[in-house]
Design an enzyme around this catalytic site. Structure first.
Site, PDB file in Angstrom:
ATOM      1  CG  ASP A 143       1.778  -1.027   3.418  1.00 38.91           C
ATOM      2  OD1 ASP A 143       1.062  -0.711   4.380  1.00 38.91           O
ATOM      3  OD2 ASP A 143       1.446  -1.871   2.553  1.00 38.91           O
ATOM      4  CG  HIS A 180      -1.754  -1.044   1.535  1.00 35.55           C
ATOM      5  ND1 HIS A 180      -1.350  -2.189   2.170  1.00 35.55           N
ATOM      6  CD2 HIS A 180      -3.079  -1.198   1.295  1.00 35.55           C
ATOM      7  CE1 HIS A 180      -2.381  -3.010   2.290  1.00 35.55           C
ATOM      8  NE2 HIS A 180      -3.443  -2.445   1.766  1.00 35.55           N
TER       9      HIS A 180
END
Ligand code: XUL
Ligand code: CO
Length: 437
Positions: free
Chosen positions: A103, A100
């Site tokens: 992340d 993501h």
């Protein structure tokens, strides 16, 4: 710098090995049915579970011990984790990772600053890719964590949130393209509702479709040729998630004219939550020409939430690989371990041991599934079960040559119907024979 000290490259040693840091079944270059195992399985590490999760649960904080502990500056930490990611994937012989946006780069105070930070990390990744073969299987946007997404993202009641989510996904698509990502995933994090008492169901679904159309248009505009994937999940975090299961998502995509642009990213544990088997979801995607990629994990049949455990159930991985082979195998997709080590498995070694377990279980499942399909016993049994459609009235039905009147005429002359056993237990025993010998 080396992050996972004391652990070398994980190699195939065969089923008899006692070495826990070796593969017992995953032999990347071994050919199964004319294709190397590594090309069949296309493993990927999930960035969020492996480098971000710390084992926190509603009753306690994180327990994980990680090699990057102690680094406090957010950008230095992001870079350390990314270096660790490349080392981890290389040591495990995992060719891909998935992420993501949030992340790989922490969110800053403003969207502009966050995007700037993201660009810095993207350049860093591109540098690392120069000396590594590790690549991106897919990218996505985390449009569910930040409190702004309390009512959803594309399905929020607040148009400002819709706009912010659009800006975030736009950037995540650009980043995925820049890094050569082969797919872009939409998992509707909070796209759903808690109660219909405060929900305009029609507007939310229309807006969700508008959002996805904008993504399709933007992909065209920037020349992103990766595959769009949509990841079904029936509940959690919201009580009802719009992407409930594969069949629901296909209906939604067709209603809004989006079906040509998407395939499925099927997650095992999400299938369980939808009261389906993993195999059912894969089969449903396959027969609709929407088999895309897999979030490999397993749930716990006694729990009603997404436990995201590493897949170690050989029965399930066999049937998953059986469906995958029947679908013609992965093209842009692969097996991404959307799996996290248990809270009590807190040592860095556990990250390796867990991935080895998942990779071996899928590799073993692949070998069994290939044998099943080569023998064709199950396919023969299915073909035989439906043989009444191969000739006579059945062939007329399939060919579209029958109607209610002709069928009535036939039934009036043939009302002593004979059925045959489905032989379920026999077939289950045959399957057991393949798996357990
Ligand atoms: C959540 C989930 C996500 C997606 C990516 O249940 O599966 O991690 O895979 O957003
Ligand atoms: Co997932």
């Amino acid at each position: 710098m080396e992050y996972f000290k004391g652990i070398g490259k994980i190699k195939y040693e065969g089923a008899q090995t006692d070495n826990p840091f070796a593969f017992r079944h995953y032999n990347p270059d071994e050919v199964v049915g004319g294709k190397k195992m590594k090309d069949h399985l296309r493993f990927a590490v999930a960035y969020w579970h492996t480098y971000q999760a710390r084992g926190a649960d509603p009753f306690g904080s994180g327990t994980a011990i990680r090699p990057w502990d102690g680094i406090t500056d957010p950008m230095s930490l992001a870079k350390a984790k990314m270096e660790a990611n490349f080392e981890f994937c290389e040591k495990l012989q995992v060719p891909f990772f998935c992420f993501h946006d949030r992340d790989i780069t922490p969110e800053a105070d403003t969207l502009a600053q966050t995007n700037k930070n993201l660009d810095e990390i993207v350049s860093f990744i591109k540098e690392l890719m120069k000396t590594s073969e590790v690549r991106v299987l897919w990218g996505t946007a985390n449009a569910f964590n930040n409190p702004r997404y309390v009512h959803g993202a594309a399905t929020s009641c607040n148009a400002d949130v819709f706009a912010f989510a659009a800006a975030q996904v736009k950037k995540a698509m650009e980043v995925t393209k820049e890094l050569g990502g082969q797919n872009y995933v939409f998992w509707g994090g909070r796209e759903g509702y808690e109660t219909l008492l405060n929900t305009d169901l029609k507007l939310e679904l229309d807006n969700f479709a508008r959002f996805l159309h904008m993504a399709v248009d933007y992909a065209k505009e920037i020349g992103f040729t990766g595959q769009f994937l949509i990841e079904p999940k029936p509940k959690e975090p919201t009580k009802h998630q719009y992407d409930f299961d594969t069949a629901t998502v296909i209906g939604f995509l067709k209603t809004y004219g989006l079906d040509k642009h998407f395939k499925m990213n099927i997650e095992a544990n999400h299938a369980t939550l939808a009261a389906h088997t993993f195999q059912h979801e894969l089969a449903m995607a396959r027969i609709n020409g929407m088999f895309g990629s897999v979030d490999a994990n397993q749930g716990d049949m006694l729990l009603g939430w997404d436990t995201d455990q590493f897949p170690t159930n050989i029965y399930d991985t066999t049937l998953a690989m059986y469906e995958t082979l029947k679908a013609g195998g992965f093209t842009t997709g692969g097996l991404n371990f959307d799996s996290k080590v248990r809270r009590a498995s807190f040592e860095p070694d556990d990250l390796f041991l867990a991935h080895i377990a998942g990779m071996d279980t899928f590799a073993w499942g692949l070998k069994i599934a290939h044998k099943m399909l080569s023998d064709g016993k199950l396919e023969d049994a299915v073909a035989k079960r439906y043989e009444s459609y191969k000739s006579g009235i059945g062939a007329d039905i399939v060919a579209g040559k029958a109607d209610f009147k002709s069928l009535e005429k036939y039934a009036l002359a043939n009302d002593k119907i004979v059925n045959k056993s489905g032989r379920q237990e026999l077939l289950e025993n045959i399957l057991n024979g393949y798996i357990y010998g």
